[in-house]
Design a protein around this motif. Structure first.
Motif, mmCIF file in Angstrom:
data_model
loop_
_atom_site.group_PDB
_atom_site.id
_atom_site.type_symbol
_atom_site.label_atom_id
_atom_site.label_comp_id
_atom_site.label_asym_id
_atom_site.label_seq_id
_atom_site.Cartn_x
_atom_site.Cartn_y
_atom_site.Cartn_z
ATOM 1 N N SER A 156 0.814 -1.016 -0.119
ATOM 2 C CA SER A 156 -0.089 0.058 0.037
ATOM 3 C C SER A 156 1.040 1.106 0.022
ATOM 4 C CB SER A 156 -0.873 0.072 1.173
ATOM 5 O OG SER A 156 -1.749 -0.977 1.269
ATOM 6 N N ILE A 157 0.697 2.037 -1.022
ATOM 7 C CA ILE A 157 1.695 3.313 -1.034
ATOM 8 C C ILE A 157 0.701 4.320 -0.842
ATOM 9 C CG2 ILE A 157 3.088 4.717 -2.812
ATOM 10 C CD1 ILE A 157 3.571 2.084 -4.380
ATOM 11 N N VAL A 158 1.047 5.134 0.468
ATOM 12 C CA VAL A 158 0.479 6.410 0.837
ATOM 13 C C VAL A 158 0.897 7.533 0.504
ATOM 14 C CG1 VAL A 158 -0.761 7.303 3.186
ATOM 15 C CG2 VAL A 158 -0.429 4.892 2.871
ATOM 16 N N ARG A 159 0.239 8.344 -0.179
ATOM 17 C CA ARG A 159 0.952 9.469 -0.676
ATOM 18 C C ARG A 159 0.014 10.650 0.122
ATOM 19 N NH1 ARG A 159 1.552 9.018 -7.214
ATOM 20 N NH2 ARG A 159 3.285 7.475 -7.083
ATOM 21 N N PRO A 160 0.361 11.395 1.034
ATOM 22 C CA PRO A 160 -0.554 12.361 1.763
ATOM 23 C C PRO A 160 -0.159 13.791 1.284
ATOM 24 C CG PRO A 160 1.573 11.762 3.175
ATOM 25 C CD PRO A 160 1.346 10.732 1.987
ATOM 26 N N THR A 161 -0.973 14.484 1.392
ATOM 27 C CA THR A 161 -0.738 16.148 1.034
ATOM 28 C C THR A 161 0.022 16.913 1.941
ATOM 29 O OG1 THR A 161 -2.732 16.880 1.887
ATOM 30 C CG2 THR A 161 -2.981 16.049 0.018
ATOM 31 N N ALA A 162 -0.340 18.083 2.324
ATOM 32 C CA ALA A 162 0.517 18.870 3.208
ATOM 33 C C ALA A 162 0.363 18.526 4.747
ATOM 34 C CB ALA A 162 0.014 20.190 3.215
ATOM 35 N N PHE A 163 1.466 18.529 5.637
ATOM 36 C CA PHE A 163 1.094 18.396 7.111
ATOM 37 C C PHE A 163 0.881 19.845 7.817
ATOM 38 C CE2 PHE A 163 4.453 14.632 6.676
ATOM 39 C CZ PHE A 163 3.446 13.935 6.181
ATOM 40 N N PHE A 164 0.171 19.564 8.655
ATOM 41 C CA PHE A 164 -0.491 20.843 9.589
ATOM 42 C C PHE A 164 0.880 21.457 9.806
ATOM 43 C CE2 PHE A 164 -4.689 19.454 11.511
ATOM 44 C CZ PHE A 164 -5.306 19.344 10.108
ATOM 45 N N LYS A 165 1.967 21.187 10.568
ATOM 46 C CA LYS A 165 3.197 21.678 10.992
ATOM 47 C C LYS A 165 3.615 22.639 10.007
ATOM 48 C CE LYS A 165 7.065 18.746 10.297
ATOM 49 N NZ LYS A 165 8.345 18.170 11.018
ATOM 50 N N SER A 166 3.594 22.248 8.642
ATOM 51 C CA SER A 166 4.334 23.118 7.759
ATOM 52 C C SER A 166 3.416 24.483 7.323
ATOM 53 C CB SER A 166 4.435 22.084 6.478
ATOM 54 O OG SER A 166 3.323 21.706 5.887
ATOM 55 N N LEU A 167 2.218 24.298 7.800
ATOM 56 C CA LEU A 167 1.500 25.488 7.577
ATOM 57 C C LEU A 167 1.352 26.579 8.936
ATOM 58 C CD1 LEU A 167 -1.507 23.682 5.730
ATOM 59 C CD2 LEU A 167 0.644 24.702 5.021
ATOM 60 N N GLY A 168 1.890 26.050 10.167
ATOM 61 C CA GLY A 168 1.667 26.849 11.186
ATOM 62 C C GLY A 168 2.807 27.867 11.563
ATOM 63 N N GLY A 169 3.913 27.832 10.611
ATOM 64 C CA GLY A 169 5.102 28.777 10.900
ATOM 65 C C GLY A 169 4.988 30.171 11.038
ATOM 66 N N GLN A 170 3.767 30.692 10.383
ATOM 67 C CA GLN A 170 3.390 32.140 10.384
ATOM 68 C C GLN A 170 2.692 32.691 11.572
ATOM 69 O OE1 GLN A 170 4.033 34.491 6.775
ATOM 70 N NE2 GLN A 170 3.101 32.597 5.776
ATOM 71 N N PHE A 204 -6.253 23.469 14.101
ATOM 72 C CA PHE A 204 -5.085 23.511 14.319
ATOM 73 C C PHE A 204 -4.397 24.703 14.675
ATOM 74 C CE2 PHE A 204 -0.791 23.976 12.457
ATOM 75 C CZ PHE A 204 -0.124 23.210 13.086
ATOM 76 N N PHE A 205 -4.954 25.746 13.656
ATOM 77 C CA PHE A 205 -4.679 27.047 14.039
ATOM 78 C C PHE A 205 -4.898 27.555 15.482
ATOM 79 C CE2 PHE A 205 -4.214 28.569 9.284
ATOM 80 C CZ PHE A 205 -2.879 28.257 9.322
ATOM 81 N N GLU A 206 -6.330 27.461 15.721
ATOM 82 C CA GLU A 206 -6.639 27.807 17.123
ATOM 83 C C GLU A 206 -5.857 27.061 18.157
ATOM 84 O OE1 GLU A 206 -10.699 26.276 17.118
ATOM 85 O OE2 GLU A 206 -11.409 28.093 16.169
ATOM 86 N N ARG A 207 -5.331 25.855 18.002
ATOM 87 C CA ARG A 207 -4.630 25.461 19.071
ATOM 88 C C ARG A 207 -3.119 25.958 19.091
ATOM 89 N NH1 ARG A 207 -4.686 20.510 17.636
ATOM 90 N NH2 ARG A 207 -2.800 20.072 16.835
ATOM 91 N N VAL A 208 -2.452 26.379 18.159
ATOM 92 C CA VAL A 208 -1.314 26.988 17.916
ATOM 93 C C VAL A 208 -1.469 28.189 18.470
ATOM 94 C CG1 VAL A 208 0.732 27.787 16.450
ATOM 95 C CG2 VAL A 208 -0.496 25.569 15.929
ATOM 96 N N ILE A 209 -2.346 28.982 18.378
ATOM 97 C CA ILE A 209 -2.664 30.415 18.869
ATOM 98 C C ILE A 209 -2.637 30.228 20.286
ATOM 99 C CG2 ILE A 209 -4.252 32.420 19.014
ATOM 100 C CD1 ILE A 209 -5.068 31.713 16.111
ATOM 101 N N ARG A 210 -3.216 29.510 20.855
ATOM 102 C CA ARG A 210 -3.112 29.158 22.331
ATOM 103 C C ARG A 210 -1.941 28.562 22.887
ATOM 104 N NH1 ARG A 210 -7.750 26.191 21.091
ATOM 105 N NH2 ARG A 210 -6.730 24.359 21.822
ATOM 106 N N GLU A 211 -1.397 27.650 22.221
ATOM 107 C CA GLU A 211 -0.219 26.932 22.889
ATOM 108 C C GLU A 211 1.076 27.068 22.176
ATOM 109 O OE1 GLU A 211 -1.673 22.686 22.846
ATOM 110 O OE2 GLU A 211 -3.567 23.393 23.714
ATOM 111 N N GLY A 212 1.202 27.690 21.024
ATOM 112 C CA GLY A 212 2.604 27.670 20.295
ATOM 113 C C GLY A 212 2.694 26.315 19.405
ATOM 114 N N MET A 213 3.803 26.425 18.947
ATOM 115 C CA MET A 213 4.335 25.151 17.967
ATOM 116 C C MET A 213 4.885 23.981 18.778
ATOM 117 S SD MET A 213 3.292 25.524 14.674
ATOM 118 C CE MET A 213 4.577 24.975 13.861
#
Length: 411
Positions: A233-247, A391-400
């Protein structure tokens, strides 16, 4: 993982410093790392064997008892070998497999984690509940010797391996060689199914790590065609959350949200680590995922960087403020690096990092429709329940915390 999507904080990370040239660490003396350690206790033992050096590149299952019939057994009677268990996705995969009752064997480096900062004990604690095997997946002989100490067959191999830097040599060493070593070693212990964590971006291979992943995917498919008792089974995921939270922190401080072009050059359907781990665990037993390439994204519609930025400002209660960077800036930098590489070959990886950044700034992490040649959010399957907004809500509260980009700062 290189299915990561370029965060618009690219310019706050890429600086061609030595940090970008860090290679992933591995055990340098594999024959001293041949220890099998149940993570729920402390006893250590080693076993020395003499594998046939002439059989290193032939795939042969050594156990008929570990055929595709393993799917009819209880999870507690199924052994799953996980390579790359301490990575961003790997540790969640181990946790999910254990939750479902599988017997998990995790192969880890003696110094794991970002820049090898985790000790053996920290790794044991992180992978508690699994049997932790300290070895070197980049050394086929060492891996074979270490796995032979298991004294039991393996049913399934799950690979969460990925080059940490994306550099040219590192990509082939990890995304191809180490992953193939895992297949060879698993097959010798009777593994009849292989679950590969790949990346959706291999659909349009312009980078070295993508070519390395595709080469292994092709060999995995060839092995299944050769041996009817073996599946994948070859799994090809899209973007991960962490790569979108840097800003998030930058925007909280009142700085603009940085994006390339008009912010519509690329889109994605990001998926959380928990949801992706759940999908990968499904691939162990689900017959409808046998011998298939499985692109997968998170719930909801595809979102562009512009839409992600607008969401972030809304959650923060701030007026949107964007900084739009021409994509040509990256093209100029890449051209200069390519030129310098011809004079200074040691700059090969720096040029590749620039190309990686350019790729993620312009290419969508979605299924590429072969009929239209365009990326399609509608044709990208969704899975799970975790959303980018949550995810954004959590990062706003708790950071990365726990979501650090680590050695993949270019992403």
């Amino acid at each position: 993982m290189h299915s990561l999507y370029l965060s618009s904080s690219f310019f706050s990370h890429i600086n061609l410093s030595p940090k970008l040239q860090h290679k992933s660490l591995c055990v340098q003396n594999p024959f001293l790392s041949n220890f099998l350690i149940p993570s729920s206790s402390n006893p250590i033992f080693s076993k020395t064997l003499n594998p046939n050096p002439n059989s290193h590149f032939s795939i042969k299952s050594s156990s008929s008892s570990s055929s595709s019939s393993f799917r009819s057994r209880n999870p507690s009677d199924i052994t799953v070998l996980v390579v790359g268990p301490t990575g961003y996705i790997g540790r969640f995969v181990v946790r999910e497999l254990l939750r479902r009752g599988f017997h998990v064997v995790a192969v880890a480096r003696e110094q794991s984690g970002i820049r090898g900062r985790n000790s053996k004990q920290e790794t044991l604690d992180q992978l508690a509940g699994s049997t932790v095997l300290f070895s070197d997946v980049t050394d086929h002989s060492a891996l074979h010797l270490s796995l032979s100490a298991l004294g039991r067959p393996v049913d399934v191999v799950v690979s969460c391996l990925a080059s940490r830097s994306g550099g040219v040599k590192d990509s082939w060493r990890i995304d191809y060689d180490a992953t193939k070593n895992s297949l060879l070693a698993g097959r010798r212990l009777g593994a009849s199914h292989f679950v590969l964590l790949s990346a959706i971006c291999v659909q349009k291979p312009l980078l070295e790590f993508q070519r390395a992943k595709l080469k292994f995917e092709a060999e995995l498919e060839a092995e299944a065609a050769r041996d009817g008792g073996f599946t994948y089974s070859i799994v090809r995921p899209t973007a991960f959350f962490k790569s979108l939270g840097g800003q998030v922190e930058l925007v909280k401080e009142g700085k603009p949200y940085v994006m390339f072009g008009d912010g519509r050059l690329c889109a994605c359907k990001p998926i959380s680590e928990e949801d992706l781990a759940s999908f990968i665990a499904n691939c162990v037993l689900d017959e409808d995922k046998i011998n298939k390439i499985l692109p997968i994204g998170g719930p909801g519609k595809a979102m562009t960087p512009l839409e992600q930025g607008e969401m972030l400002f809304r959650l923060l209660g701030k007026e949107p403020k964007f900084l739009k960077v021409p994509i040509g800036v990256m093209d100029f930098a890449i051209g200069a690096l390519d030129f310098l590489t011809k004079i200074f070959p040691s700059m090969e990886d720096a040029a590749e990092f620039g190309k990686i950044g350019r790729y993620y700034a312009a290419e969508s992490m979605l299924v590429l429709d072969p009929e239209t040649g365009e990326y399609s959010g509608e044709k990208t399957p969704s899975y799970g329940k975790d959303t980018l907004e949550e995810f954004f809500e959590r990062v706003i509260r708790e950071g990365m915390a726990g979501q650090e980009l680590g050695e993949q700062t270019i992403f």
